[in-house]
Every structure is written in C-alpha cells, then in structure tokens.
Design a protein around this motif. Structure first.
Motif, PDB file in Angstrom:
ATOM      1  N   UNK A 125       0.852  -1.190   0.000  1.00 61.02           N
ATOM      2  CA  UNK A 125       0.000   0.000   0.000  1.00 61.02           C
ATOM      3  C   UNK A 125       0.889   1.242   0.000  1.00 61.02           C
ATOM      4  N   UNK A 126       0.275   2.407  -0.153  1.00 57.66           N
ATOM      5  CA  UNK A 126       1.027   3.656  -0.263  1.00 57.66           C
ATOM      6  C   UNK A 126       1.932   3.889   0.947  1.00 57.66           C
ATOM      7  N   UNK A 127       1.400   3.718   2.145  1.00 58.72           N
ATOM      8  CA  UNK A 127       2.208   3.924   3.361  1.00 58.72           C
ATOM      9  C   UNK A 127       3.377   2.944   3.408  1.00 58.72           C
ATOM     10  N   UNK A 128       3.158   1.728   2.932  1.00 62.56           N
ATOM     11  CA  UNK A 128       4.227   0.730   2.905  1.00 62.56           C
ATOM     12  C   UNK A 128       5.305   1.123   1.903  1.00 62.56           C
ATOM     13  N   UNK A 129       4.892   1.669   0.760  1.00 62.57           N
ATOM     14  CA  UNK A 129       5.872   2.128  -0.234  1.00 62.57           C
ATOM     15  C   UNK A 129       6.712   3.274   0.324  1.00 62.57           C
ATOM     16  N   UNK A 130       6.075   4.183   1.033  1.00 62.12           N
ATOM     17  CA  UNK A 130       6.799   5.293   1.646  1.00 62.12           C
ATOM     18  C   UNK A 130       7.825   4.767   2.640  1.00 62.12           C
ATOM     19  N   UNK A 131       7.408   3.828   3.487  1.00 63.05           N
ATOM     20  CA  UNK A 131       8.327   3.242   4.466  1.00 63.05           C
ATOM     21  C   UNK A 131       9.431   2.434   3.775  1.00 63.05           C
ATOM     22  N   UNK A 132       9.070   1.713   2.737  1.00 61.87           N
ATOM     23  CA  UNK A 132      10.043   0.923   1.979  1.00 61.87           C
ATOM     24  C   UNK A 132      11.114   1.839   1.390  1.00 61.87           C
ATOM     25  N   UNK A 133      10.710   2.973   0.867  1.00 62.67           N
ATOM     26  CA  UNK A 133      11.681   3.923   0.317  1.00 62.67           C
ATOM     27  C   UNK A 133      12.637   4.408   1.398  1.00 62.67           C
ATOM     28  N   UNK A 134      12.109   4.731   2.592  1.00 62.86           N
ATOM     29  CA  UNK A 134      12.959   5.171   3.698  1.00 62.86           C
ATOM     30  C   UNK A 134      13.987   4.100   4.055  1.00 62.86           C
ATOM     31  N   UNK A 135      13.526   2.868   4.178  1.00 67.47           N
ATOM     32  CA  UNK A 135      14.404   1.751   4.542  1.00 67.47           C
ATOM     33  C   UNK A 135      15.488   1.569   3.488  1.00 67.47           C
ATOM     34  N   UNK A 136      15.081   1.560   2.220  1.00 68.42           N
ATOM     35  CA  UNK A 136      16.038   1.324   1.142  1.00 68.42           C
ATOM     36  C   UNK A 136      17.035   2.466   0.994  1.00 68.42           C
ATOM     37  N   UNK A 137      16.630   3.693   1.291  1.00 68.23           N
ATOM     38  CA  UNK A 137      17.575   4.810   1.274  1.00 68.23           C
ATOM     39  C   UNK A 137      18.635   4.622   2.368  1.00 68.23           C
ATOM     40  N   UNK A 138      18.214   4.146   3.538  1.00 67.41           N
ATOM     41  CA  UNK A 138      19.166   3.883   4.624  1.00 67.41           C
ATOM     42  C   UNK A 138      20.167   2.799   4.221  1.00 67.41           C
ATOM     43  N   UNK A 139      19.676   1.738   3.580  1.00 67.67           N
ATOM     44  CA  UNK A 139      20.564   0.661   3.137  1.00 67.67           C
ATOM     45  C   UNK A 139      21.553   1.202   2.112  1.00 67.67           C
ATOM     46  N   UNK A 140      21.069   1.982   1.162  1.00 62.61           N
ATOM     47  CA  UNK A 140      21.960   2.566   0.151  1.00 62.61           C
ATOM     48  C   UNK A 140      23.022   3.439   0.821  1.00 62.61           C
ATOM     49  N   UNK A 141      22.615   4.242   1.800  1.00 59.16           N
ATOM     50  CA  UNK A 141      23.580   5.085   2.510  1.00 59.16           C
ATOM     51  C   UNK A 141      24.654   4.239   3.182  1.00 59.16           C
ATOM     52  N   UNK A 142      24.257   3.115   3.772  1.00 56.92           N
ATOM     53  CA  UNK A 142      25.217   2.218   4.429  1.00 56.92           C
ATOM     54  C   UNK A 142      26.236   1.667   3.431  1.00 56.92           C
ATOM     55  N   UNK A 143      25.830   1.514   2.175  1.00 60.17           N
ATOM     56  CA  UNK A 143      26.715   0.997   1.129  1.00 60.17           C
ATOM     57  C   UNK A 143      27.437   2.116   0.369  1.00 60.17           C
ATOM     58  N   UNK A 144      27.264   3.347   0.816  1.00 63.29           N
ATOM     59  CA  UNK A 144      27.818   4.517   0.138  1.00 63.29           C
ATOM     60  C   UNK A 144      27.280   4.631  -1.294  1.00 63.29           C
ATOM     61  N   UNK A 145      26.050   4.207  -1.459  1.00 63.25           N
ATOM     62  CA  UNK A 145      25.347   4.323  -2.734  1.00 63.25           C
ATOM     63  C   UNK A 145      24.269   5.388  -2.561  1.00 63.25           C
TER      64      UNK A 145
END
Length: 143
Positions: free
Chosen positions: A37-57
C-alpha cells in the motif's frame, strides 16, 4: 584535472577510480501478490535509502505499485551488486513484515515478502554501439 573537464555530479572520483555506475532494480512481492500500500511504499523507500547510505550508494529514484518496486541506484565500483540487492531486499522485507504484520499476513504466508528473483539493468552512459565506435576511433600511436 584537465581544464577541459566539465564537472558532472554523477561522475564520482575516489583514490584510484572515476566512476558513474547506475542500476535499475525491480523487486516483486512473493507470488506477485498485491500486498503493498502507499504507506508501505513510503516506508520501503525510507528503509532502502538507509541501506543505500550504508553501502555509500545513492538512491536516485524510487517508486512502485502494489506488487513491485523500482529503484535507480548510483553505486561505487567497490560494491558487489548482489550484496547490495540482498541487503535491500532482505532488510526491507524484514522490517515491512514486522511493521505491517497484520496486513502482510492477509496476503502472504511462509515468512516471505519478496520473490527470490529480481531484475537488474545497467543504465546511464552511451549505448554499447557508441562506446564501441568511440574506442575504434581512438588515435593509436604510430610505431
């Protein structure tokens, strides 16, 4: 650097390499169930941005529908793409299942959130035919 060098924000430099690597990733839900759902997509984006930051991506773009998500990620060459993908999929799935447990249980079972497969496509830069022609047209030094 050469005076002809025009800085491009997508071209990154580190000690021994200059790079501009982008990948288009697509992750689908298990059995392509319409779970997200929309709220899940918003949260998923937040999570994935954090993972990318951890990988310096850097996640350049994110969007999705009820059964899949698309990402455009700019990543350094020291990163193994498969490890980045596994972290993006695994960490986001674990947190989304925890945070939206009741909703996810209505659509999925067996402890899985995402399909084991994914799409990864390289993007950015010139098409291979242009690169091939560019390489062919290099001025080779005379003997």
């Amino acid at each position: 650097m050469s005076p002809r060098w025009n800085p491009n924000p997508d071209v990154r430099t580190s000690r021994h390499v200059i790079h501009n690597l982008h990948v288009h990733l697509v992750f689908v839900t298990k059995y392509r169930r319409k779970t997200t759902r929309d709220a899940m997509l918003t949260r998923c984006e937040e999570i994935m941005r954090e993972v990318c930051d951890d990988f310096e991506a850097e996640m350049k773009q994110f969007n999705g529908e009820d059964d899949h998500v698309h990402l455009l990620v700019h990543y350094p060459p020291k990163i193994q793409l498969s490890k980045l993908v596994n972290s993006l999929k695994g960490f986001s799935a674990r947190l989304l299942r925890e945070e939206y447990d009741a909703h996810v249980r209505r659509h999925l079972w067996g402890g899985h959130f995402r399909s084991g497969s994914y799409f990864a496509g390289s993007c950015g830069g010139a098409p291979p035919t242009v690169v091939k022609q560019y390489i062919e047209n290099q001025k080779r030094p005379a003997s």
